[in-house]
Scaffold this motif. Structure first.
Motif, PDB file in Angstrom:
ATOM      1  N   GLY A   1      38.771  35.769  33.085  1.00 20.31           N
ATOM      2  CA  GLY A   1      38.980  35.167  32.711  1.00 20.31           C
ATOM      3  C   GLY A   1      37.794  33.418  33.460  1.00 20.31           C
TER       4      GLY A   1
ATOM      5  N   ARG B   1      38.604  24.679  32.606  1.00 18.66           N
ATOM      6  CA  ARG B   1      39.244  25.330  31.708  1.00 18.66           C
ATOM      7  C   ARG B   1      39.898  25.842  32.523  1.00 18.66           C
ATOM      8  NH1 ARG B   1      34.097  26.636  29.691  1.00 18.66           N
ATOM      9  NH2 ARG B   1      34.537  27.645  27.555  1.00 18.66           N
TER      10      ARG B   1
ATOM     11  N   SER C   1      35.799  34.327  31.289  1.00 23.77           N
ATOM     12  CA  SER C   1      35.734  33.793  30.265  1.00 23.77           C
ATOM     13  C   SER C   1      34.291  32.633  29.539  1.00 23.77           C
ATOM     14  CB  SER C   1      36.912  32.628  30.246  1.00 23.77           C
ATOM     15  OG  SER C   1      36.285  31.929  31.172  1.00 23.77           O
TER      16      SER C   1
END
Length: 298
Positions: free
Chosen positions: A10, A36, A111
């Protein structure tokens, strides 16, 4: 060289080679990782071949000099990224792989992968470097190509839809998420064209006003349906739908002047190894006035 910490799933990955384009990509990647709340992996290639020439192994003075140079470049990149995202975990990674191979490998568990338009060793006249083009054509997770004016904030994310069949949930959800992270508006854009008359037709056009009006209504329904499908789930996102009668590549490039990012779904064909980029994606990657995010779909 000690092994870097294990890269978490991620994270944001960015390719870096010290060029001005790479620095712009690094700045944007740091911002994306900060938004994020994920780690940022900075990936750079070693400045020597996988198989060093005789007398130029990594243990001799030449190799040590090159290694020190690479480490200094990486240390500078980490410091630059940390100045923009001070609370973000930085993962510096040096690799002997080619830049494209390394970015595609690392991107599988990221990600977002971020690249510049081109780096060192490219031809000045190229609009998109070979590494960026290959990553864009073969990525299996979202990739951002940083181009255009990235400093001016427009508070708008644009998702381009080619047709109702292109209303991919992954790309649509990515666009809503991106707008939510930035507290920006989301504009879902669909461009359509009236069918060209066939060459064997006696008259230049057989379309009447009712036909054109029907096409217009059908085109307007494409982005409206996309927005409605997630509007309730993302109630805080200011989402709008727009349909324009225009060439899709031209519409996307012109719309990019007023966007912080253009998001496009790209389709991957299994066991196809050529460049998998359609005309709209190709136009956006080479001519957009803002970063372009490609979201691969099944």
């Amino acid at each position: 060289m000690s092994q870097p910490p294990q890269a978490p799933h991620g994270r944001v990955v960015v390719g870096f080679d010290g060029s001005a384009h790479a620095e712009r990509a690094l700045d944007r990647a740091a911002d994306e990782a900060r938004r994020r709340g994920t780690a940022l992996e900075i990936l750079a290639g070693w400045p020597w071949p996988k198989r060093p020439l005789p007398g130029y192994g990594v243990q001799d003075d030449e190799g040590k000099l090159l290694y020190s140079s690479a480490r200094r470049m990486m240390d500078g990149a980490v410091a630059r990224a940390r100045s923009r995202a001070p609370n973000t975990t930085m993962i510096p990674s040096l690799t002997t792989e080619s830049a494209a191979e390394a970015l595609l490998r690392c991107g599988r568990t990221a990600s977002l992968t971020v690249v510049g338009t081109r780096g060192h060793g490219g031809f000045a006249g190229l609009l998109l470097g070979s590494v960026s083009l290959r990553v864009a054509a073969h990525c299996t997770s979202p990739v951002m190509v940083v181009r255009g004016d990235v400093d001016r904030v427009r508070d708008t994310i644009i998702l381009g839809l080619a047709s109702e069949a292109e209303t991919d949930v992954k790309a649509l959800r990515f666009a809503f998420d991106e707008a939510a992270r930035r507290d920006a508006g989301l504009r879902v854009l669909h461009a359509w064209r009236s069918p060209a008359p066939r060459s064997d037709q006696a008259r230049p056009s057989q379309l009447g006003w009712d036909d054109v009006e029907g096409l217009r209504k059908a085109a307007e329904a494409v982005p409206q349906y996309a927005v409605a499908s997630l509007a309730q789930e993302y109630a805080d996102v200011r989402a709008s739908a727009t349909a324009v009668c225009q060439s899709p590549p031209q519409a996307i490039v012109e719309a990019s002047r007023e966007a912080d990012a253009i998001i496009l779904a790209v389709h991957r064909r299994p066991r196809h190894f050529g460049l998998q980029l359609g005309p709209v994606t190709h136009a956006a990657l080479h001519h957009a006035h803002c970063p372009v995010v490609l979201v691969p779909t099944d």
